[in-house]
Design a protein around this motif. Structure first.
Motif, PDB file in Angstrom:
ATOM      1  N   VAL A  27       3.927   5.231 -16.735  1.00 48.34           N
ATOM      2  CA  VAL A  27       2.895   5.303 -16.238  1.00 48.34           C
ATOM      3  C   VAL A  27       2.798   5.806 -14.755  1.00 48.34           C
ATOM      4  CG1 VAL A  27       0.683   4.157 -15.528  1.00 48.34           C
ATOM      5  CG2 VAL A  27       1.555   3.820 -17.898  1.00 48.34           C
ATOM      6  N   LEU A  28       2.117   6.629 -14.277  1.00 48.39           N
ATOM      7  CA  LEU A  28       1.818   6.741 -12.942  1.00 48.39           C
ATOM      8  C   LEU A  28       0.451   6.265 -12.505  1.00 48.39           C
ATOM      9  CD1 LEU A  28       2.496   8.053  -9.883  1.00 48.39           C
ATOM     10  CD2 LEU A  28       1.664  10.158 -11.024  1.00 48.39           C
ATOM     11  N   GLY A  29       0.367   5.345 -11.961  1.00 49.14           N
ATOM     12  CA  GLY A  29      -0.918   4.419 -11.505  1.00 49.14           C
ATOM     13  C   GLY A  29      -1.427   4.687 -10.253  1.00 49.14           C
ATOM     14  N   LEU A  30      -2.748   5.033  -9.882  1.00 46.60           N
ATOM     15  CA  LEU A  30      -3.263   5.192  -8.470  1.00 46.60           C
ATOM     16  C   LEU A  30      -3.804   3.813  -8.245  1.00 46.60           C
ATOM     17  CD1 LEU A  30      -3.899   7.296  -6.458  1.00 46.60           C
ATOM     18  CD2 LEU A  30      -6.191   7.563  -7.577  1.00 46.60           C
ATOM     19  N   VAL A  31      -3.452   3.642  -6.863  1.00 39.80           N
ATOM     20  CA  VAL A  31      -4.236   2.313  -6.647  1.00 39.80           C
ATOM     21  C   VAL A  31      -4.475   2.314  -5.028  1.00 39.80           C
ATOM     22  CG1 VAL A  31      -2.838   0.641  -8.178  1.00 39.80           C
ATOM     23  CG2 VAL A  31      -1.730   1.099  -5.844  1.00 39.80           C
ATOM     24  N   GLU A  46       5.196   3.589 -12.424  1.00 41.02           N
ATOM     25  CA  GLU A  46       5.451   4.307 -10.888  1.00 41.02           C
ATOM     26  C   GLU A  46       3.844   4.243 -10.336  1.00 41.02           C
ATOM     27  OE1 GLU A  46       6.232   8.942  -9.567  1.00 41.02           O
ATOM     28  OE2 GLU A  46       6.357   8.330 -11.711  1.00 41.02           O
ATOM     29  N   VAL A  47       3.981   4.097  -8.981  1.00 37.07           N
ATOM     30  CA  VAL A  47       2.683   3.944  -8.187  1.00 37.07           C
ATOM     31  C   VAL A  47       2.407   5.214  -7.228  1.00 37.07           C
ATOM     32  CG1 VAL A  47       1.229   2.217  -7.375  1.00 37.07           C
ATOM     33  CG2 VAL A  47       3.090   1.475  -8.658  1.00 37.07           C
ATOM     34  N   GLN A  48       1.035   5.435  -7.214  1.00 32.00           N
ATOM     35  CA  GLN A  48       0.742   6.260  -5.932  1.00 32.00           C
ATOM     36  C   GLN A  48      -0.465   5.676  -5.389  1.00 32.00           C
ATOM     37  OE1 GLN A  48       1.571   9.829  -5.033  1.00 32.00           O
ATOM     38  NE2 GLN A  48       0.168   8.975  -3.510  1.00 32.00           N
ATOM     39  N   LYS A  59      -4.872  15.649  -7.875  1.00 33.46           N
ATOM     40  CA  LYS A  59      -4.804  16.976  -8.779  1.00 33.46           C
ATOM     41  C   LYS A  59      -3.261  16.877  -8.785  1.00 33.46           C
ATOM     42  CE  LYS A  59      -8.419  20.052  -7.109  1.00 33.46           C
ATOM     43  NZ  LYS A  59      -8.751  21.177  -6.580  1.00 33.46           N
ATOM     44  N   LYS A  60      -2.759  16.874  -7.964  1.00 35.17           N
ATOM     45  CA  LYS A  60      -0.977  16.703  -7.898  1.00 35.17           C
ATOM     46  C   LYS A  60      -0.410  15.574  -8.789  1.00 35.17           C
ATOM     47  CE  LYS A  60      -0.763  17.966  -3.093  1.00 35.17           C
ATOM     48  NZ  LYS A  60      -0.294  17.641  -1.679  1.00 35.17           N
ATOM     49  N   CYS A  61      -1.173  14.550  -8.984  1.00 34.56           N
ATOM     50  CA  CYS A  61      -0.893  13.533  -9.895  1.00 34.56           C
ATOM     51  C   CYS A  61      -1.018  14.187 -11.416  1.00 34.56           C
ATOM     52  CB  CYS A  61      -1.222  12.225  -9.556  1.00 34.56           C
ATOM     53  SG  CYS A  61      -0.813  11.273  -7.970  1.00 34.56           S
TER      54      CYS A  61
END
Length: 296
Positions: A27-31, A46-48, A59-61
């Motif tokens: 997972v790439l998570g947006l917080v 993984e965190v953004q 968009k990049k994510c």
């Protein structure tokens, strides 16, 4: 699969992240906050760090991942229409990022925006536009993305997604009951709310990205309709306050801005969701959970 999740530290989003990780996905998570960043990292994601309204970042994510699950939404009802329009822009941006690919984009909508005097199904569409009901902007944006060839799915959540840590509609009703010295329903209280536990709802999102079926709309509904009177009575019993049916000015005074939501009647089927996804809810029902997770 490597899945990008917006709203990854939220009530529903964090359950989705945990469900994906438990099933072996990454997972790439947006917080938005450092605290949420650390919490998600500790879960193994993984965190953004960023804001969902930063369209270039999301968009990049999205491009980096195999699938996108969009659960983020600003629930500040004092600027509800603006938040709905912001959600439209987010979905359009995610759709643009995924256009020309087969990557699934799973978008979160609400069953309460449907207006039919019968049991609702996954095949129903909103009967009005976002000009009348702002939350429809989410499904309008999804339709635009689908028209561009994006592999879009919609998960409609019921008015109450319940469980420990919820600050949504049930918590609001409990707060209003405590403030007014009584739990309340409108009229005879026979309008019905569907419901689902957050952990069961999370399974729907995972199953969609895994199966990517032909059906494009799903209802994360474990209980098709609980009367508002039953909900109010369970709250009243739990906090030891009387429960009353209110009408007119009395109902307006008690519920204030929440009057519209307290009036919603949107009993919903999830038969196609059960069958197509082989989804099996296992968590407690709403009325039992009110005693467990909400009443303190």
């Amino acid at each position: 699969m490597h899945v990008f999740v917006t709203g990854a530290s939220g009530f529903v989003g964090s359950a989705v992240v945990n469900e994906l990780l438990s099933a072996g996905h990454t997972v790439l998570g947006l917080v938005r906050s450092e605290i949420a960043f650390q919490k998600l990292q500790d879960m193994g994601a993984e965190v953004q760090l960023g804001d969902v309204n930063d369209l270039e970042t999301i968009k990049k994510c999205a491009i980096r991942c195999d699938a996108v699950i969009h659960t983020a939404f600003n629930h500040d009802f004092s600027k509800f229409k603006a938040n709905c329009e912001a959600d439209r822009l987010v979905i359009e941006a995610l759709g643009d990022a995924l256009a020309g690919t087969e990557k699934p984009l799973v978008v979160t909508s609400g069953i309460g925006l449907l207006r039919y005097d019968r049991l609702l199904t996954e095949d129903d569409k909103p009967a009005v536009s976002s000009e009348v009901l702002p939350r429809v902007a989410t499904e309008e944006a999804s339709a635009v993305a689908a028209a561009k060839g994006v592999n879009v799915y919609i998960v409609r959540l019921p008015p109450t997604v319940h469980g420990h840590g919820d600050h949504g509609f049930i918590s609001i009703l409990i707060g209003m009951a405590k403030t007014n010295g009584r739990s309340a329903f409108i009229g005879d209280g026979q309008n019905r709310w569907p419901a689902v536990h957050r952990l069961d709802a999370a399974k729907v999102y995972r199953l969609i990205v895994e199966k990517q079926p032909k059906q494009k709309v799903f209802h994360a509904v474990a209980e098709e309709g609980i009367t508002f009177k039953d909900i109010a009575e369970r709250i009243g019993k739990g906090i030891q306050l009387p429960t009353e049916g209110l009408e007119g000015a009395d109902a307006e005074k008690h519920f204030s801005w929440f009057l519209h939501f307290a009036s919603i009647n949107c009993a919903s089927s999830s038969q196609k969701t059960y069958t197509i996804l082989d989804w099996k809810p296992t968590q407690v029902g709403l009325l039992e959970d009110i005693q467990i997770a909400y009443i303190v």
